[in-house]
Design a protein around this motif. Structure first.
Motif, PDB file in Angstrom:
ATOM      1  N   THR A  20     -18.942   5.936  -7.196  1.00  0.00           N
ATOM      2  CA  THR A  20     -18.059   4.073  -7.214  1.00  0.00           C
ATOM      3  C   THR A  20     -18.072   2.932  -6.837  1.00  0.00           C
ATOM      4  O   THR A  20     -17.703   1.974  -6.818  1.00  0.00           O
ATOM      5  N   GLY A  21     -18.669   2.885  -5.388  1.00  0.00           N
ATOM      6  CA  GLY A  21     -18.683   2.688  -4.547  1.00  0.00           C
ATOM      7  C   GLY A  21     -17.696   2.413  -3.232  1.00  0.00           C
ATOM      8  O   GLY A  21     -17.633   1.477  -2.436  1.00  0.00           O
ATOM      9  N   LYS A  22     -16.820   3.444  -3.564  1.00  0.00           N
ATOM     10  CA  LYS A  22     -15.640   3.467  -2.331  1.00  0.00           C
ATOM     11  C   LYS A  22     -15.697   4.390  -1.653  1.00  0.00           C
ATOM     12  O   LYS A  22     -16.688   5.392  -1.706  1.00  0.00           O
ATOM     13  N   MET A  23     -14.974   4.032  -0.142  1.00  0.00           N
ATOM     14  CA  MET A  23     -14.615   5.179   1.003  1.00  0.00           C
ATOM     15  C   MET A  23     -13.201   4.621   1.798  1.00  0.00           C
ATOM     16  O   MET A  23     -13.042   3.477   1.122  1.00  0.00           O
ATOM     17  N   VAL A  24     -13.130   5.648   1.984  1.00  0.00           N
ATOM     18  CA  VAL A  24     -11.421   5.523   2.383  1.00  0.00           C
ATOM     19  C   VAL A  24     -11.925   5.976   3.908  1.00  0.00           C
ATOM     20  O   VAL A  24     -12.616   6.873   4.512  1.00  0.00           O
ATOM     21  N   PHE A  33      -6.738   3.468  -6.364  1.00  0.00           N
ATOM     22  CA  PHE A  33      -6.326   4.695  -5.340  1.00  0.00           C
ATOM     23  C   PHE A  33      -7.738   5.218  -4.834  1.00  0.00           C
ATOM     24  O   PHE A  33      -8.453   5.116  -5.518  1.00  0.00           O
ATOM     25  N   GLY A  34      -7.581   6.660  -3.824  1.00  0.00           N
ATOM     26  CA  GLY A  34      -8.400   6.985  -2.994  1.00  0.00           C
ATOM     27  C   GLY A  34      -7.697   8.204  -2.544  1.00  0.00           C
ATOM     28  O   GLY A  34      -7.132   8.566  -2.924  1.00  0.00           O
ATOM     29  N   PHE A  35      -9.250   9.049  -2.559  1.00  0.00           N
ATOM     30  CA  PHE A  35      -8.247  10.335  -1.606  1.00  0.00           C
ATOM     31  C   PHE A  35      -9.348  10.358   0.164  1.00  0.00           C
ATOM     32  O   PHE A  35     -10.460   9.815  -0.161  1.00  0.00           O
ATOM     33  N   SER A  36      -9.066  11.174   0.787  1.00  0.00           N
ATOM     34  CA  SER A  36      -9.433  10.849   1.988  1.00  0.00           C
ATOM     35  C   SER A  36      -8.280  12.504   2.520  1.00  0.00           C
ATOM     36  O   SER A  36      -7.723  13.178   2.153  1.00  0.00           O
ATOM     37  N   ARG A  37      -8.757  12.443   4.028  1.00  0.00           N
ATOM     38  CA  ARG A  37      -8.544  13.307   4.819  1.00  0.00           C
ATOM     39  C   ARG A  37      -7.301  12.034   5.257  1.00  0.00           C
ATOM     40  O   ARG A  37      -6.955  12.113   5.063  1.00  0.00           O
ATOM     41  N   PHE A  55      -4.689  29.786   7.171  1.00  0.00           N
ATOM     42  CA  PHE A  55      -6.298  29.046   6.853  1.00  0.00           C
ATOM     43  C   PHE A  55      -4.984  27.753   6.266  1.00  0.00           C
ATOM     44  O   PHE A  55      -4.565  27.257   5.841  1.00  0.00           O
ATOM     45  N   ASN A  56      -6.000  26.380   5.644  1.00  0.00           N
ATOM     46  CA  ASN A  56      -5.507  25.502   6.773  1.00  0.00           C
ATOM     47  C   ASN A  56      -6.006  24.302   5.314  1.00  0.00           C
ATOM     48  O   ASN A  56      -7.028  24.322   5.353  1.00  0.00           O
ATOM     49  N   ALA A  57      -6.013  23.729   4.460  1.00  0.00           N
ATOM     50  CA  ALA A  57      -6.525  22.620   4.178  1.00  0.00           C
ATOM     51  C   ALA A  57      -4.994  21.052   4.009  1.00  0.00           C
ATOM     52  O   ALA A  57      -3.898  21.672   3.593  1.00  0.00           O
ATOM     53  N   SER A  58      -6.130  19.966   4.245  1.00  0.00           N
ATOM     54  CA  SER A  58      -5.362  18.676   4.036  1.00  0.00           C
ATOM     55  C   SER A  58      -5.974  17.794   3.711  1.00  0.00           C
ATOM     56  O   SER A  58      -6.954  17.778   3.736  1.00  0.00           O
ATOM     57  N   GLY A  59      -5.309  16.797   3.238  1.00  0.00           N
ATOM     58  CA  GLY A  59      -5.432  15.416   2.903  1.00  0.00           C
ATOM     59  C   GLY A  59      -5.066  14.370   2.801  1.00  0.00           C
ATOM     60  O   GLY A  59      -3.494  14.206   3.148  1.00  0.00           O
ATOM     61  N   ALA A  60      -5.215  14.132   1.412  1.00  0.00           N
ATOM     62  CA  ALA A  60      -4.362  11.771   1.286  1.00  0.00           C
ATOM     63  C   ALA A  60      -4.600  11.694   0.425  1.00  0.00           C
ATOM     64  O   ALA A  60      -6.181  11.763  -0.201  1.00  0.00           O
ATOM     65  N   ILE A  61      -3.675  10.460  -0.547  1.00  0.00           N
ATOM     66  CA  ILE A  61      -4.390   9.941  -1.734  1.00  0.00           C
ATOM     67  C   ILE A  61      -3.071   8.539  -1.006  1.00  0.00           C
ATOM     68  O   ILE A  61      -2.119   8.785  -0.734  1.00  0.00           O
ATOM     69  N   SER A  97       0.712  -1.346   0.184  1.00  0.00           N
ATOM     70  CA  SER A  97      -0.395   0.406  -0.326  1.00  0.00           C
ATOM     71  C   SER A  97       0.629   0.932  -0.369  1.00  0.00           C
ATOM     72  O   SER A  97       2.273   1.222   0.172  1.00  0.00           O
ATOM     73  N   LEU A  98      -0.056   2.151  -0.541  1.00  0.00           N
ATOM     74  CA  LEU A  98       0.712   3.870  -0.136  1.00  0.00           C
ATOM     75  C   LEU A  98      -0.127   5.155   0.005  1.00  0.00           C
ATOM     76  O   LEU A  98      -1.378   4.606   0.017  1.00  0.00           O
ATOM     77  N   PHE A  99       0.583   5.705   0.803  1.00  0.00           N
ATOM     78  CA  PHE A  99      -0.714   6.943   1.415  1.00  0.00           C
ATOM     79  C   PHE A  99       0.717   8.360   1.201  1.00  0.00           C
ATOM     80  O   PHE A  99       1.965   7.985   0.926  1.00  0.00           O
TER      81      PHE A  99
END
Length: 847
Positions: free
Chosen positions: A707-711, A671-675, A658-664, A190-192
């Protein structure tokens, strides 16, 4: 039905039962004959004496006996045993507990013989006594077993055995947390990549700085590659800094860990803590949450009758078990922090209660008996990490090793060295029912060959109502550690001399909690700091809490003479999910007060906020601070804004952040995108069904996308995480194999959790043969074809109608036999949203 026949049906050895039953019938007949032949006055004699009495009976009875007794004995082919033993099948009781029916040999001298295996089945742990071979099996004499008492009731056909408790098999009562079954431990690659954007501005939204942080984690089997970095953009310069980079190799089965690269190293009390670039090896008990390294308590005892054993910890029942006569072993009584009152309540078969108290003390500094805890590091010391002058310097070694000699005694050694300095030490931790004592001793020798020593002694007691502590740490002037040798701010005169602290506390639910503390510290520059503190806290109802704190701090030295007093009162109110808090008081000569309203952001998607209003009295007058903050947890990131304003004083100030953060993330070729991923993560797939609610440990985190996905960005390493989906969100024409899983991921790893949601569709049609222009239904034949790698078989019915379950769109080659011929057809299943797809008539040419 006679009882003898009941036993035959209940026992598998019918041959032995039949012989026993014949012998019983023969002896009943023999008793009847002897009763008739025995002279008057001897009817009440035992069976063996009746036989002797027959010898004195009138001669007229002798022919009668020969005519009657001998034929019956021959009939049942079972002569009287040489040893005069009778086979009985009584109900056996062991220490008043019924154990069932068993075959037993009863001899004339009142002894009872039973198979050795049956005795163990009854419950005797390791019976020792006289053994004789009978019926090709070893029989053991009950009268020959020391300490055993046996009573046989002929009328009730019961045999009661009374044995000492130490001879009986024991019962184990394990109070540890039950291990979750069916827990998956994936080892997927895996990878993040975590990213964060930070924008700062000042009054008038004037640009101040911009920051970009990144963290890359790559998991390959048992290896984790991890690196952090930050980019700072200012008005004058742009700076890039690499933070920690390392490769971690985890061995979950052995609960240890290797790290190559940057890691934080500590040698324990009287030692150092610093960052090294090199190699480290450490114990990792968190790899198996079911292993408890700290001491757990137990209790062993005996009961002589069937009893119920209950375990109470601080008045709360934590376990109960019905135990058979014999020993019982209560294991893994777990508690946290301080003195614990353990009570064992034993209620026997007659309703009598016995209460046994066994208080013990729990200290976090102790290891369980036989447990090791260690960490070893070797490499190059890293200084000024993330700042200007970040570099690797001298090679150093640092580490510690602790071992639990007993549940109450833990010993340890520690050491560090590098740059010409060596520091070694030892420690001892002991706990009894009246508290815990921690002792440590260390010595050092620096590059100038100066030697120094240090020692510490700390005693703590934490009870249900009272708690207390007292401790002292003393350093000689030349005592050195690795964290001091290159510190330019720590001169020899400002080295610490001693630290002393003591405190006492009292608390009850009705009174609240009160704590009084005193600390004193001194260094070799003759600078002393004394601080007294008092804190009182009490809950009022379920929504209010009040806290009072009073501190007096006195600092004296060649250039310092200060005496400050602080008094604050804090009121906290919890109306619902929000918290309202006010903290008002004086610090020195100035007044300060704050009013704050906050609501924490949920673990899933949603808003959180905080608003703080503060005032303080300064020389320039009253200064007011207003700081609103808002945070939103979205599906793909966390977004927040903070505004800080100050009115009064020398000038008005305003800052904006101001802050914005997330993860791939990537796992399972997806692949997925999330907090941001703080620990491990999971990618949940529910077929291609959108809008399905996903729960982590029974907390709703979010819904699947189109697409039926969630992280799941928060997934606890090594723990048994429960992931569940709401099957009510699944359309009726979809089938699920399961809706819940337990997953225990490795350290900072990713997991693909695939809840297969397959569309339930069926395909129906009518198969007809075409010959000479006529259509003839192909009835009652079997058709086979391959679909999704599997061979399916289905039959045609009346009028050639057929039905295919779990149909997947596509074209398939089907075959069957008809009229002595092997026929092939192409069966095409179209894409459709219908649950049942009607294929209509399918013609098969026979010409």
């Amino acid at each position: 039905m006679p009882s003898a026949f009941k036993i035959i049906y209940a026992r598998p050895n019918h041959k032995v039962l039949a012989l026993a039953y014949m012998e019983r019938v023969r002896k009943q007949i023999l008793r009847f004959v002897l009763s008739a032949a025995t002279p008057r006055g001897s009817c009440s004699l035992p069976f063996t004496e009746k036989v002797q009495a027959v010898a004195h009976c009138p001669p007229v009875f002798i022919p009668f006996l020969c005519v009657i007794l001998i034929p019956f004995s021959m009939l049942f082919l079972s002569p009287l045993p040489v040893s005069a033993q009778e086979t009985i099948i009584p109900v056996v009781y062991l220490n008043e507990e019924q154990k069932g029916e068993f075959f037993i040999k009863m001899s004339e001298d009142g002894d009872f013989w039973i198979k050795e295996d049956d005795l163990k089945e009854i419950g005797l742990l390791d019976p020792k006594g006289k053994i004789v071979e009978m019926d090709r099996s070893p029989y053991l004499s009950l009268n020959s077993i020391p300490g055993l008492q046996v009573h046989f009731d002929h009328n009730r056909q019961t045999l009661k055995i009374q044995a000492p408790p130490e001879m009986l098999a024991g019962t184990v009562l394990d109070l540890s947390a039950r291990k979750q079954k069916n827990v998956q431990k994936p080892k997927e690659n895996s990878l993040f990549f975590n990213y964060g954007l930070n924008y700062n501005a000042v009054k008038g939204f004037k640009f101040d700085s911009f920051g970009l942080t990144g963290q890359l984690g790559v998991r390959i089997g048992n290896f984790l590659i991890l690196t952090d970095s930050v980019v700072q953009v200012g008005e004058r310069e742009t700076r890039f800094n690499r933070l920690l980079s390392n490769v971690t190799y985890d061995r979950r089965e052995r609960m240890d860990r290797f790290v190559i690269g940057d890691s934080y190293a500590a040698s324990g009390h009287l030692g150092s803590g610093l960052v090294l670039g090199g190699l480290s090896y450490s114990k990792n008990y968190s790899a198996d949450p079911n292993v408890i390294k700290r001491p757990v308590q137990g209790y062993q005892g005996y009961v002589t009758t069937p009893s119920e054993v209950s375990v109470y910890l601080n008045g709360i029942r934590i376990g109960s078990e019905k135990v058979s006569p014999g020993g019982f072993d209560i294991r893994n009584i777990m508690a946290y922090g301080g003195r614990q009152d353990l009570e064992i309540v034993i209620k026997d078969a007659f309703g009598r209660e016995q209460r046994i108290t066994n208080p013990f003390y729990v200290s976090d500094s102790l290891l369980g008996k036989g447990f090791h805890d260690y960490s070893y590091h070797i490499g190059f010391r890293r200084e000024n990490i993330g700042n200007e002058g970040d570099r690797y310097k001298d090679p150093v070694f640092i580490g510690y090793h602790r071992y639990g000699l007993t549940n109450n005694l833990t010993v340890g050694v520690r050491g560090e060295g590098g740059g010409g300095l060596y520091n070694i030490g030892s420690s001892v931790s002991f706990a009894g029912r009246f508290g815990a004592l921690d002792l440590a001793l260390a010595g050092s020798r620096d590059q100038k060959e100066k030697t120094g020593t240090a020692y510490s002694a700390n005693y703590t007691f934490q009870g249900n109502r009272f708690n207390g502590r007292i401790g002292i740490t003393r350093y000689s002037e030349d005592f050195s550690t690795l964290s001091q040798i290159n510190s330019e701010t720590l001169s020899s005169s400002s080295r610490p001399k001693y630290e002393f602290g003591t405190g006492i506390g009292f608390g009850t639910k009705k009174f609240g909690s009160l704590a009084v503390n005193y600390t004193k510290a001194s260094n070799y520059s003759n600078e002393d700091k004394d601080q007294w503190g008092l804190m009182y806290s009490k809950g009022i109802g379920q929504r209010f809490n009040v806290t009072l704190s009073l501190y007096q701090t006195k600092e004296t030295g060649p250039e310092t003479d200060k005496n400050d007093l602080e008094l604050f009162i804090c009121l906290t109110y919890y109306p619902w999910k929000e918290t309202i808090m006010t903290n008002t008081g004086i610090s020195g000569d100035s007044f300060r007060g704050t009013l704050q309203l906050q609501k924490n952001a949920p673990p899933g998607e949603g808003f959180g906020y905080r608003a703080s209003l503060g005032v303080r009295d300064e020389k320039e007058g009253f200064i007011t601070n207003l700081t609103p903050y808002v945070q939103y947890n979205g599906r793909f990131g966390v977004y927040s804004a903070l505004i800080s304003t100050q009115f009064g004083g020398a000038e008005n100030l305003q800052t904006y952040q101001f802050n914005a953060s997330g993860a791939i993330v990537y796992v399972g070729n997806t692949f997925g995108f999330s907090r941001p991923v703080d620990d491990s993560f999971a990618l949940v797939k529910v077929g291609k069904v959108p809008g399905v609610r996903v729960y982590h440990n029974n907390q709703e985190i979010g819904k699947t996308d189109r697409t039926g996905k969630m992280v799941l960005p928060i997934f606890n390493s090594y723990d048994a995480n429960q992931v569940r989906i709401n099957d009510k969100d699944i359309p009726m024409h979809f089938a699920l194999k399961d809706v819940s899983r337990f997953i225990s991921p490795g350290y900072r790893s990713g997991t693909l959790i695939n809840f297969e949601a397959n569309k339930v569709q069926a395909y129906t049609g009518m198969l007809k043969a075409v010959k000479d222009g006529k259509k003839i239904p192909i009835e009652y034949i079997t058709i086979t074809m391959k679909m999704n790698g599997k061979t399916l078989s289905f039959q045609t019915g009346r009028d050639g109608e057929f039905f295919v379950e779990d149909a997947t769109p596509g074209t398939y080659k089907a075959q069957f036999k008809y009229a002595g011929k092997a026929l092939f057809i192409d069966l095409t299943i179209p894409k459709s949203d219908e649950i049942i797809i009607d294929g209509g008539e399918i013609d098969v040419p026979l010409d």
